[in-house]
Motif scaffolding. Sequence first.
Motif, short mmCIF file in Angstrom:
data_model
loop_
_atom_site.label_atom_id
_atom_site.label_comp_id
_atom_site.label_asym_id
_atom_site.label_seq_id
_atom_site.Cartn_x
_atom_site.Cartn_y
_atom_site.Cartn_z
N VAL A 177 0.84 -1.20 0.00
CA VAL A 177 0.00 0.00 0.00
C VAL A 177 0.87 1.25 0.00
N TRP A 178 1.94 1.24 0.80
CA TRP A 178 2.84 2.40 0.84
C TRP A 178 3.47 2.65 -0.53
N MET A 179 3.97 1.60 -1.18
CA MET A 179 4.65 1.75 -2.46
C MET A 179 3.68 2.16 -3.58
N ILE A 180 2.45 1.72 -3.52
CA ILE A 180 1.49 2.05 -4.58
C ILE A 180 0.98 3.49 -4.44
N PHE A 181 0.75 3.96 -3.23
CA PHE A 181 0.07 5.24 -3.06
C PHE A 181 0.91 6.37 -2.46
N PHE A 182 1.80 6.08 -1.51
CA PHE A 182 2.39 7.16 -0.72
C PHE A 182 3.86 7.45 -1.00
N ASP A 183 4.60 6.54 -1.53
CA ASP A 183 6.04 6.73 -1.72
C ASP A 183 6.32 7.77 -2.80
N ALA A 184 7.51 8.36 -2.77
CA ALA A 184 7.90 9.34 -3.79
C ALA A 184 8.02 8.69 -5.16
N ASN A 185 8.28 7.42 -5.21
CA ASN A 185 8.36 6.67 -6.47
C ASN A 185 7.16 5.74 -6.64
N SER A 186 6.00 6.21 -6.23
CA SER A 186 4.82 5.36 -6.24
C SER A 186 4.33 5.05 -7.65
N TRP A 187 3.48 4.06 -7.71
CA TRP A 187 2.90 3.63 -8.99
C TRP A 187 2.10 4.76 -9.62
#
Length: 109
Positions: free
Chosen positions: A25-35
């Motif tokens: 969830v963090w990688m898809i929506f919140f990270d600077a390099n998100s999906w």
Amino acid sequence: MANNSSKYLKPFKNIFVLILVVFAVWMIFFDANSWLIHNELNSDIDELEIEKDFYKNEITKDKKAIKILSTEEGVEQLAREKYYMKKDNEEIFIIEYQDSIANKDKNEQ
């Protein structure tokens, strides 16, 4: 019924699955390099590629125009057609039809 809901929640009691879900969830929506950001950047890249192709075509057209205008005949043709210039010993009559005037107005805009 309580047994049925605990059946679905049982995998989330495992700490590794819980960490994996939070990470996803963090990688898809919140990270600077998100999906989501990657999708937005990919669409920007596509738009810029289209713009790049447009400008390459414009450069090709301009190079052809420069090649034509680099000759004496090309300059003379441009001066006669666009600026209605003439030689001293001749007269020019400009004949325009109603449909050609409408097309000329569209081309100038």
